[in-house]
Design a protein around this motif. Sequence first.
Motif, mmCIF file in Angstrom:
data_model
loop_
_atom_site.group_PDB
_atom_site.id
_atom_site.type_symbol
_atom_site.label_atom_id
_atom_site.label_comp_id
_atom_site.label_asym_id
_atom_site.label_seq_id
_atom_site.Cartn_x
_atom_site.Cartn_y
_atom_site.Cartn_z
ATOM 1 N N UNK A 213 0.858 -1.147 0.418
ATOM 2 C CA UNK A 213 0.000 -0.232 0.131
ATOM 3 C C UNK A 213 0.646 1.010 0.030
ATOM 4 N N UNK A 214 1.771 1.184 0.233
ATOM 5 C CA UNK A 214 3.036 2.434 0.583
ATOM 6 C C UNK A 214 3.756 2.494 -0.480
ATOM 7 N N UNK A 215 3.609 1.427 -1.067
ATOM 8 C CA UNK A 215 4.473 1.721 -2.753
ATOM 9 C C UNK A 215 3.461 2.039 -3.866
ATOM 10 N N UNK A 216 2.320 1.856 -3.994
ATOM 11 C CA UNK A 216 1.415 2.391 -4.682
ATOM 12 C C UNK A 216 0.426 3.465 -4.144
ATOM 13 N N UNK A 217 0.764 3.424 -2.717
ATOM 14 C CA UNK A 217 0.303 5.108 -2.878
ATOM 15 C C UNK A 217 1.116 6.778 -2.706
ATOM 16 N N UNK A 218 1.960 6.297 -1.852
ATOM 17 C CA UNK A 218 3.400 7.175 -1.334
ATOM 18 C C UNK A 218 4.069 7.266 -2.041
ATOM 19 N N UNK A 219 4.299 5.575 -3.164
ATOM 20 C CA UNK A 219 5.673 5.735 -3.632
ATOM 21 C C UNK A 219 5.387 5.461 -4.956
ATOM 22 N N UNK A 220 4.508 6.782 -6.024
ATOM 23 C CA UNK A 220 4.149 6.682 -6.991
ATOM 24 C C UNK A 220 4.197 8.075 -7.781
ATOM 25 N N UNK A 221 4.816 8.585 -8.591
ATOM 26 C CA UNK A 221 4.308 10.344 -8.501
ATOM 27 C C UNK A 221 4.657 9.961 -10.395
ATOM 28 N N UNK A 222 3.418 10.858 -10.681
ATOM 29 C CA UNK A 222 3.353 10.816 -12.287
ATOM 30 C C UNK A 222 3.111 9.356 -12.615
ATOM 31 N N UNK A 223 2.891 8.459 -12.179
ATOM 32 C CA UNK A 223 1.957 7.748 -12.930
ATOM 33 C C UNK A 223 3.859 6.719 -12.581
ATOM 34 N N UNK A 224 4.293 6.880 -12.453
ATOM 35 C CA UNK A 224 5.185 5.353 -12.344
ATOM 36 C C UNK A 224 6.334 5.476 -10.566
ATOM 37 N N UNK A 225 6.874 4.605 -10.964
ATOM 38 C CA UNK A 225 6.863 4.521 -9.520
ATOM 39 C C UNK A 225 8.098 5.506 -9.068
ATOM 40 N N UNK A 226 8.281 5.623 -8.050
ATOM 41 C CA UNK A 226 10.034 6.229 -7.520
ATOM 42 C C UNK A 226 11.011 5.938 -7.225
ATOM 43 N N UNK A 227 12.107 7.075 -6.692
ATOM 44 C CA UNK A 227 12.953 6.594 -6.412
ATOM 45 C C UNK A 227 12.970 6.049 -4.863
ATOM 46 N N UNK A 228 12.438 7.200 -3.853
ATOM 47 C CA UNK A 228 11.718 7.237 -2.655
ATOM 48 C C UNK A 228 10.307 7.287 -2.754
#
Length: 376
Positions: A213-228
């Motif tokens: 849930x944290x990946x798919x919520x806080x770990x996404x930016x502009x539609x893609x996974x983010x570095x952190x």
Amino acid sequence: MTSTDTSGIAELAARSVQLIADLQHPGGAYPASPTFSAYRGYSWFRDGAFIADGMSSAGAVDSASRFFDWCQRMLQQRGDRIAEIVAAEAQGAPLPDAEMLPTRFTFDGDDGDDDWWDFQTDGYGTWVWAVVAHGERHGLSLDRWAGGIALSVDYLVATGHRACFDWWEEHHEHVHVSTLGCVVAGLEAAADSGILAPDRADAARSAASAARARIEGEGVRDGHLSKWVGSSEVDASLAAVVAPLGVIPAGGALGRATLDAVEAQLCVDGGVHRFTADTFYGGGQWPLLSCFLGLAREAAGDRDAARALLTWAAGTVTDEGFLPEQVADHLLAPDRRQEWVDRWGTVATPLLWSHAMLVRLAVQLDVLAPAEEGRR
């Protein structure tokens, strides 16, 4: 890729399997690099787990199993330490980072006596994912590794949510999305394996669900996974979250956008950089990262792109037949290369992780056929 190219890559992949087997320590550990000054004498859970997965995919069953035996010994030798970490977390008084498990060990099982960027949870998830995949691939009972899997689950449930160093031993103050991906992969694999007691399996599923849930919520930016968590940048390690870890579906919108972002920002002519601000040895291109991106592209159905990435990685082989950690053909920070050469010597060559990822992608693309040992 022409038939001649395929033949040459198949030969390189087969030699890579033999090189890894020849360099494996009698106790089961895979050396990161046999000669590189900063890595010599050490084995990482993360790197080693991916190496073992490559060997397992190529049919080197005994080699991979012996590495997993070694992982289990490392954990069982630290069972009391893990219990203290778990108890402190349960009491709401978590222990400091310096008291967590190390990220690398000497071949004989010591923590090592030199300073390192040690608190990383990714390897503990990755080895569990890899050993479960190994068992499924070859019809092996996981009973052999049940103790180590259980200890890893306890450790990850207690610590997998914490900020720690990333794959590259940088930025300990952040929660890294690729690290969370490794945690999810390990906990979900363990929970689904049937090897855990019901209460431990439930705890693994709960912790994996929270991390996902944290990946798919806080770990996404502009539609893609983010570095952190909180970053808008990407990191090439995110490709592994798509494949081979399979945490984010390759064919879904998030998986496709992540691979597109990694390729657009970090890939030049088939060679993949770690991240845009990389200055390590000048910020070169890493064969193993091209192979991770290739595995993810293959999982998304684009085998032509995967073959092109494999071809680039194979093209970095030295005259001695070794694959390096990175190459300097397209440096992001050329003025920073020499300081690392002065500090640690020339780039790690061979890097066993590079060889293993080439093997893994070559098998996935049917360029290398698994050995008979693995056909059971």
